[in-house]
Write a protein that holds these residues in place. Structure first.
Motif, PDB file in Angstrom:
ATOM      1  N   ASN A  81       0.842  -1.149   0.130  1.00  0.00           N
ATOM      2  CA  ASN A  81       0.042  -0.015   0.106  1.00  0.00           C
ATOM      3  C   ASN A  81       0.872   1.300  -0.055  1.00  0.00           C
ATOM      4  O   ASN A  81       1.936   1.243   0.528  1.00  0.00           O
ATOM      5  CB  ASN A  81      -1.034  -0.020   1.270  1.00  0.00           C
ATOM      6  N   ARG A  84      -3.023   5.499   0.713  1.00  0.00           N
ATOM      7  CA  ARG A  84      -4.416   5.374   0.252  1.00  0.00           C
ATOM      8  C   ARG A  84      -4.671   4.979  -1.010  1.00  0.00           C
ATOM      9  O   ARG A  84      -5.949   5.067  -1.375  1.00  0.00           O
ATOM     10  CB  ARG A  84      -5.341   6.576   0.704  1.00  0.00           C
ATOM     11  N   PHE A 128       8.727  -2.728  22.616  1.00  0.00           N
ATOM     12  CA  PHE A 128       8.174  -2.948  21.050  1.00  0.00           C
ATOM     13  C   PHE A 128       8.469  -4.147  20.488  1.00  0.00           C
ATOM     14  O   PHE A 128       9.764  -4.211  20.451  1.00  0.00           O
ATOM     15  CB  PHE A 128       8.450  -1.573  20.450  1.00  0.00           C
ATOM     16  N   ALA A 130       8.495  -6.125  17.316  1.00  0.00           N
ATOM     17  CA  ALA A 130       7.965  -6.019  15.786  1.00  0.00           C
ATOM     18  C   ALA A 130       7.929  -7.407  15.098  1.00  0.00           C
ATOM     19  O   ALA A 130       9.166  -7.927  15.270  1.00  0.00           O
ATOM     20  CB  ALA A 130       8.592  -4.983  14.817  1.00  0.00           C
ATOM     21  N   ASN A 131       6.934  -7.742  14.345  1.00  0.00           N
ATOM     22  CA  ASN A 131       7.015  -8.953  13.634  1.00  0.00           C
ATOM     23  C   ASN A 131       7.042  -8.637  12.149  1.00  0.00           C
ATOM     24  O   ASN A 131       7.008  -9.420  11.390  1.00  0.00           O
ATOM     25  CB  ASN A 131       6.001  -9.893  13.952  1.00  0.00           C
ATOM     26  N   ALA A 132       7.086  -7.460  11.564  1.00  0.00           N
ATOM     27  CA  ALA A 132       7.138  -6.944  10.358  1.00  0.00           C
ATOM     28  C   ALA A 132       7.675  -5.541  10.278  1.00  0.00           C
ATOM     29  O   ALA A 132       7.292  -4.492  11.161  1.00  0.00           O
ATOM     30  CB  ALA A 132       6.021  -6.948   9.713  1.00  0.00           C
ATOM     31  N   VAL A 133       8.578  -5.268   9.262  1.00  0.00           N
ATOM     32  CA  VAL A 133       8.927  -3.689   8.950  1.00  0.00           C
ATOM     33  C   VAL A 133       8.772  -3.359   7.515  1.00  0.00           C
ATOM     34  O   VAL A 133       8.882  -4.283   6.744  1.00  0.00           O
ATOM     35  CB  VAL A 133      10.351  -3.752   9.219  1.00  0.00           C
ATOM     36  N   GLU A 134       8.108  -2.470   7.191  1.00  0.00           N
ATOM     37  CA  GLU A 134       7.915  -1.800   5.999  1.00  0.00           C
ATOM     38  C   GLU A 134       8.670  -0.717   5.785  1.00  0.00           C
ATOM     39  O   GLU A 134       8.662   0.374   6.423  1.00  0.00           O
ATOM     40  CB  GLU A 134       6.313  -1.803   5.956  1.00  0.00           C
ATOM     41  N   THR A 136       9.332   2.311   2.985  1.00  0.00           N
ATOM     42  CA  THR A 136       8.928   2.679   1.367  1.00  0.00           C
ATOM     43  C   THR A 136       9.562   4.136   1.155  1.00  0.00           C
ATOM     44  O   THR A 136       9.819   4.952   1.994  1.00  0.00           O
ATOM     45  CB  THR A 136       7.350   3.001   1.710  1.00  0.00           C
TER      46      THR A 136
ATOM     47  N   ASN B  81      -0.263   6.721   6.975  1.00  0.00           N
ATOM     48  CA  ASN B  81      -1.210   5.601   6.350  1.00  0.00           C
ATOM     49  C   ASN B  81      -0.823   4.262   6.750  1.00  0.00           C
ATOM     50  O   ASN B  81       0.289   4.034   6.674  1.00  0.00           O
ATOM     51  CB  ASN B  81      -1.260   5.806   4.866  1.00  0.00           C
ATOM     52  N   GLU B  83      -1.873   0.441   5.820  1.00  0.00           N
ATOM     53  CA  GLU B  83      -2.767  -0.525   5.105  1.00  0.00           C
ATOM     54  C   GLU B  83      -4.182  -0.128   4.945  1.00  0.00           C
ATOM     55  O   GLU B  83      -5.188  -0.660   5.301  1.00  0.00           O
ATOM     56  CB  GLU B  83      -2.820  -1.864   6.118  1.00  0.00           C
ATOM     57  N   ARG B  84      -4.493   0.813   4.038  1.00  0.00           N
ATOM     58  CA  ARG B  84      -5.688   1.138   3.505  1.00  0.00           C
ATOM     59  C   ARG B  84      -6.664   1.301   4.866  1.00  0.00           C
ATOM     60  O   ARG B  84      -7.829   1.737   4.632  1.00  0.00           O
ATOM     61  CB  ARG B  84      -6.324   0.137   2.777  1.00  0.00           C
ATOM     62  N   GLY B  85      -6.201   1.721   5.901  1.00  0.00           N
ATOM     63  CA  GLY B  85      -6.894   2.284   6.877  1.00  0.00           C
ATOM     64  C   GLY B  85      -7.001   3.869   6.767  1.00  0.00           C
ATOM     65  O   GLY B  85      -6.443   4.095   5.823  1.00  0.00           O
ATOM     66  N   PRO B  86      -8.129   4.292   7.516  1.00  0.00           N
ATOM     67  CA  PRO B  86      -8.122   5.848   7.314  1.00  0.00           C
ATOM     68  C   PRO B  86      -6.835   6.680   7.617  1.00  0.00           C
ATOM     69  O   PRO B  86      -6.220   6.264   8.583  1.00  0.00           O
ATOM     70  CB  PRO B  86      -9.234   6.243   8.257  1.00  0.00           C
ATOM     71  N   PHE B  99       4.928   2.648  14.677  1.00  0.00           N
ATOM     72  CA  PHE B  99       4.712   1.519  15.173  1.00  0.00           C
ATOM     73  C   PHE B  99       3.142   1.242  15.489  1.00  0.00           C
ATOM     74  O   PHE B  99       2.461   1.720  16.056  1.00  0.00           O
ATOM     75  CB  PHE B  99       5.426   1.248  16.669  1.00  0.00           C
ATOM     76  N   GLU B 102      -0.838  -4.132  16.748  1.00  0.00           N
ATOM     77  CA  GLU B 102      -1.625  -5.265  16.245  1.00  0.00           C
ATOM     78  C   GLU B 102      -2.795  -5.378  16.937  1.00  0.00           C
ATOM     79  O   GLU B 102      -4.059  -5.692  16.787  1.00  0.00           O
ATOM     80  CB  GLU B 102      -1.046  -6.593  15.431  1.00  0.00           C
ATOM     81  N   HIS B 108       2.100   4.468  17.297  1.00  0.00           N
ATOM     82  CA  HIS B 108       2.994   5.150  18.113  1.00  0.00           C
ATOM     83  C   HIS B 108       4.185   5.448  17.439  1.00  0.00           C
ATOM     84  O   HIS B 108       4.435   4.962  16.327  1.00  0.00           O
ATOM     85  CB  HIS B 108       3.686   4.174  19.204  1.00  0.00           C
ATOM     86  N   GLU B 134       9.859   6.172   4.484  1.00  0.00           N
ATOM     87  CA  GLU B 134       8.650   5.779   5.383  1.00  0.00           C
ATOM     88  C   GLU B 134       8.831   4.530   6.068  1.00  0.00           C
ATOM     89  O   GLU B 134       9.310   3.390   5.315  1.00  0.00           O
ATOM     90  CB  GLU B 134       7.500   5.983   4.796  1.00  0.00           C
ATOM     91  N   THR B 136       7.751   1.799   8.598  1.00  0.00           N
ATOM     92  CA  THR B 136       6.567   1.228   9.590  1.00  0.00           C
ATOM     93  C   THR B 136       6.720  -0.110  10.251  1.00  0.00           C
ATOM     94  O   THR B 136       7.094  -1.013   9.549  1.00  0.00           O
ATOM     95  CB  THR B 136       5.332   1.226   8.868  1.00  0.00           C
ATOM     96  N   ARG B 138       5.076  -3.182  12.424  1.00  0.00           N
ATOM     97  CA  ARG B 138       3.908  -3.822  12.988  1.00  0.00           C
ATOM     98  C   ARG B 138       4.274  -4.764  14.051  1.00  0.00           C
ATOM     99  O   ARG B 138       5.063  -5.514  13.857  1.00  0.00           O
ATOM    100  CB  ARG B 138       3.145  -4.367  11.854  1.00  0.00           C
TER     101      ARG B 138
END
Lengths: 146, 146
Positions: A81, A84, A128, A130-134, A136, B81, B83-86, B99, B102, B108, B134, B136, B138
DNA sequence: CTTGCACCTTAGAATCATTCCAATTTGTTG
DNA sequence: CAACAAATTGGAATGATTCTAAGGTGCAAG
């Protein structure tokens, strides 16, 4: 019927991976996965729909969404993603980042050393997990090869 | 009129920054910005709307969207943003990562050393010129302090 | 086989966040 | 004060995605 050009392009792991999750291999799922492997340009669901339709004219957009979701669940495909925009799909399973070209709108995979991902996670404050980092990037790419 | 509790909580830079872009300072913009500074929990536009309404009952959701967009344009606020959330809004201007918990759904801020951002950009293959990165995460956070 | 049943697909309706629009309101400047 | 530009407003419109209800499909047990 034609032959050579119709052979499944994927490593036949699909049926297996699906079965592992108690799911069936269907023509729709195979074709959607095939389309992702064939042109790895991070298509949207609509784009996948358009590519799939000529081969399976009866397929519905809802099914394309369902198939993509299934593939993501089975860890065969990643959903990507960006701000949006519509979700894009990526069959590259190695950990990697994405680069969004602001000019062309294209999304490119960027391989990064595994250590970087580890390092990032290690920078998190205590508490904290984390099990995933993204990661971009946004910018301009000398879009030569495409 | 009341005083202490109504004083603007922001560093008065708003009017200036807006003026820099040839824009006006309005009660709506001030209040929206105030709300973001007061509770930095990455609210959505709807949430901002809800917080702003008691103080300015006539405000419309469209205006909240407009104000948020304006603040983002003026570099006073960042849009976040996941994952397509608002879209969520963040008045933290320092470079930082996010962060996503889930479990609680909370977002955070995570401060990372400036060098890391630089390092990431330097890892890009030649021909890629990023002007933003960016990051992010999770996962799960020991949500103690909130 | 052939019946049952769980899984799949399908078309279209519904949802949700966001943007657009046209009509006012407000503020500023001449 | 008059004229104009910038902002706000409510409601309609949009776009991606999800939901729903109704058929298909195919294996499995008898």
């Amino acid at each position: 019927m034609a032959t050579a050009t119709q052979a499944p392009r994927h490593p036949a792991g699909l049926a297996q991976k699906l079965a592992d999750s108690g799911l069936r291999s269907t023509p729709q799922r195979e074709l959607v996965y095939d389309v992702l492997l064939t042109k790895r340009d991070h298509p949207t669901a609509d784009e996948v729909f358009a590519r799939v339709k000529p081969e399976l004219p009866g397929i519905s957009l809802a099914t394309v969404y369902n198939c993509l979701e299934t593939l993501v669940q089975c860890d065969l495909v990643r959903a990507v993603n960006f701000e949006r925009g519509p979700t894009r799909y990526c069959p590259n399973l190695r950990p990697h980042a994405h680069f969004h070209d602001e000019v062309t709108g294209q999304t490119h995979d960027v391989d990064l050393p595994e250590t970087l991902f580890a390092k990032l996670k290690s920078e998190l404050p205590p508490g904290f997990d984390a099990n995933a980092v993204e990661i971009t990037f946004r910018g301009k790419a000398q879009s030569s090869a495409n």
